[in-house]
Design a protein around this motif. Sequence first.
Motif, PDB file in Angstrom:
ATOM      1  N   SER A 215      -5.605  13.403   9.065  1.00  0.00           N
ATOM      2  CA  SER A 215      -4.622  12.336   9.308  1.00  0.00           C
ATOM      3  C   SER A 215      -3.309  12.699   8.623  1.00  0.00           C
ATOM      4  CB  SER A 215      -5.140  11.006   8.752  1.00  0.00           C
ATOM      5  OG  SER A 215      -4.213   9.959   9.010  1.00  0.00           O
ATOM      6  N   ASP A 216      -2.221  12.132   9.131  1.00  0.00           N
ATOM      7  CA  ASP A 216      -0.915  12.237   8.456  1.00  0.00           C
ATOM      8  C   ASP A 216      -0.529  13.685   8.157  1.00  0.00           C
ATOM      9  OD1 ASP A 216      -0.345   9.228   7.861  1.00  0.00           O
ATOM     10  OD2 ASP A 216      -2.409   9.545   7.208  1.00  0.00           O
ATOM     11  N   HIS A 381      -2.660   6.644   6.869  1.00  0.00           N
ATOM     12  CA  HIS A 381      -1.404   5.913   6.737  1.00  0.00           C
ATOM     13  C   HIS A 381      -0.899   5.761   5.299  1.00  0.00           C
ATOM     14  CE1 HIS A 381       1.807   3.198   7.927  1.00  0.00           C
ATOM     15  NE2 HIS A 381       1.365   2.272   7.094  1.00  0.00           N
ATOM     16  N   THR A 382      -1.765   5.488   4.336  1.00  0.00           N
ATOM     17  CA  THR A 382      -1.300   5.171   2.982  1.00  0.00           C
ATOM     18  C   THR A 382      -0.856   6.403   2.205  1.00  0.00           C
ATOM     19  OG1 THR A 382      -3.463   5.398   1.904  1.00  0.00           O
ATOM     20  CG2 THR A 382      -2.946   3.255   2.909  1.00  0.00           C
ATOM     21  N   PHE A 401      -6.887   1.064   0.400  1.00  0.00           N
ATOM     22  CA  PHE A 401      -5.898   2.009  -0.108  1.00  0.00           C
ATOM     23  C   PHE A 401      -6.315   3.470   0.098  1.00  0.00           C
ATOM     24  CE2 PHE A 401      -4.312   4.365  -3.962  1.00  0.00           C
ATOM     25  CZ  PHE A 401      -3.001   4.478  -3.534  1.00  0.00           C
ATOM     26  N   CYS A 402      -7.461   3.846  -0.441  1.00  0.00           N
ATOM     27  CA  CYS A 402      -7.924   5.227  -0.326  1.00  0.00           C
ATOM     28  C   CYS A 402      -9.401   5.298  -0.687  1.00  0.00           C
ATOM     29  CB  CYS A 402      -7.111   6.136  -1.252  1.00  0.00           C
ATOM     30  SG  CYS A 402      -7.524   7.889  -1.108  1.00  0.00           S
ATOM     31  N   GLY A 403     -10.161   6.071   0.102  1.00  0.00           N
ATOM     32  CA  GLY A 403     -11.577   6.242  -0.198  1.00  0.00           C
ATOM     33  C   GLY A 403     -12.469   5.380   0.673  1.00  0.00           C
ATOM     34  N   TYR A 414     -13.318   4.051   5.799  1.00  0.00           N
ATOM     35  CA  TYR A 414     -12.867   5.187   4.987  1.00  0.00           C
ATOM     36  C   TYR A 414     -11.388   5.433   5.260  1.00  0.00           C
ATOM     37  CZ  TYR A 414     -12.671   9.528   2.427  1.00  0.00           C
ATOM     38  OH  TYR A 414     -12.349  10.483   1.502  1.00  0.00           O
ATOM     39  N   VAL A 415     -10.601   5.481   4.177  1.00  0.00           N
ATOM     40  CA  VAL A 415      -9.161   5.746   4.279  1.00  0.00           C
ATOM     41  C   VAL A 415      -8.874   7.090   3.622  1.00  0.00           C
ATOM     42  CG1 VAL A 415      -6.836   4.931   3.759  1.00  0.00           C
ATOM     43  CG2 VAL A 415      -8.672   3.277   4.173  1.00  0.00           C
ATOM     44  N   THR A 416      -8.385   8.026   4.409  1.00  0.00           N
ATOM     45  CA  THR A 416      -8.033   9.338   3.881  1.00  0.00           C
ATOM     46  C   THR A 416      -6.628   9.318   3.284  1.00  0.00           C
ATOM     47  OG1 THR A 416      -7.517  11.632   4.497  1.00  0.00           O
ATOM     48  CG2 THR A 416      -7.362   9.995   6.220  1.00  0.00           C
ATOM     49  N   PRO A 417      -6.385  10.079   2.204  1.00  0.00           N
ATOM     50  CA  PRO A 417      -5.028  10.168   1.656  1.00  0.00           C
ATOM     51  C   PRO A 417      -4.095  11.028   2.495  1.00  0.00           C
ATOM     52  CG  PRO A 417      -6.505  11.573   0.407  1.00  0.00           C
ATOM     53  CD  PRO A 417      -7.363  10.800   1.370  1.00  0.00           C
TER      54      PRO A 417
END
Length: 442
Positions: A215-216, A381-382, A401-403, A414-417
């Motif tokens: 991502s990103d 995104h974050t 936020f992350c993780g 799950y949010v990837t950095p």
Amino acid sequence: MTVSMFGFGRLSAEGKVGIASGVVFFSMLISRTLLSERVNKNTRASLFRVQFLLFINSLLLLGSLYIWKRVVRRLCGARGAPSVPQRCWRLLVLLFLTLVHGSYLCMFFLVDTEPHWLSLLSFSCLGVYVILLFFLFVFGCLIRLRRLLSRSRGGEEDAVASGSVSHIVLAMILTAILAVYGLVNAAQPPRVIEVEIPVEKLPESLNGLRLVLLSDIHLGPTVGRSKLQRIVTMVNELNPDVVVIVGDLTDSQVTRLKRAAEPLGQMKAQLGSYFATGNHDYYTADVEGWFDLLRSMGIQALHNSHAKVFRPEQTQDWICLAGIDDLEARMLRYPGHGMDVEKALSGCSAESPIILLAHQPHAAKQALQQRPDISLVLSGHTHAGQLFPLTILAFLMNPFFCGLYRVSEHTMVYVTPGTGHYGIPMRIASRSEITNIILKRA
């Protein structure tokens, strides 16, 4: 009737710039509403560029005035003719601020296969600007507090004034240390993180499925072909079953970045590669062009749609892998686009697990409110803040936020950095990541 009658002439420079920023921002909203479907893609892209540059630079001007008053006027003094060292310092600060204001011009005019040196320098200066502005503001608040306490006790004004200069010097030293660390950290290859995620209703034939999450990446002024090639090589070494790219692949049009994006065609995933849009993909005003290019490289775009992921020998066992358009597609009035969870999941079986690609954590939250039967949402995104002190804002403004987060007994997020970086080639309090997700039966 003159402008001064409204008090505009008596406003400070910062106040005038703030009003100008507001005017530009509202003009962006109005043009999105009235013109989005009446003008062609190229005109819409050009209009967005002009408005975006005006808005960003008006905001930057507020910070530049603040920095100039402190690191030039306070350090050099406002009285008498400046000495030669003072003149050199003023020119150096002026050059620095000029590069900062030119950073987003590079985003629109200096995008090529590999980053231009001026883009890297300008966005590096922007990173220094953000960090320095934060420390100057925090220390400025502390000085004001100390001054109030000093007045209440009587005297000590000279000590407070000298303390103000020392705090400015300290802010500059801390900024230099963090900037160097951030540049070195962002230049490192992404770290590979392996995460096991339990998924209910996962068929036995898909137990242990390896899904690589990206991502990103932000192909553009400071991320080019060589960095993307390194990412693709690392992904292929993981021998994934599935690769998903959850938005913000690019910051410019296909015509500018076609050669830079070529390594994506080398990506190998046994059961397919998939892409869902992010907000920056819509800022390019060329989403269809990117869809066509990705399709030619064997990467399927999930545009409010889904795909069945299964092993060739067990076609009856499958996962519904869905992707939704980014939240901002509708706000930007991008024709034919807009987040639609029900459309994306239409046709998914209740007996099969659902994995949703939703770029923004806010989109993940909204999707789960509509469809609590989703097994797993993958977001980005974050950037995990990417750059301190923006980390604080990213943490406060996003529901995830992350993780890895367990939202309910049956659902996880799950949010990837992120796998690259946006613009500023720095990472402080975060690290680029390639996530190797192993799906396990719950």
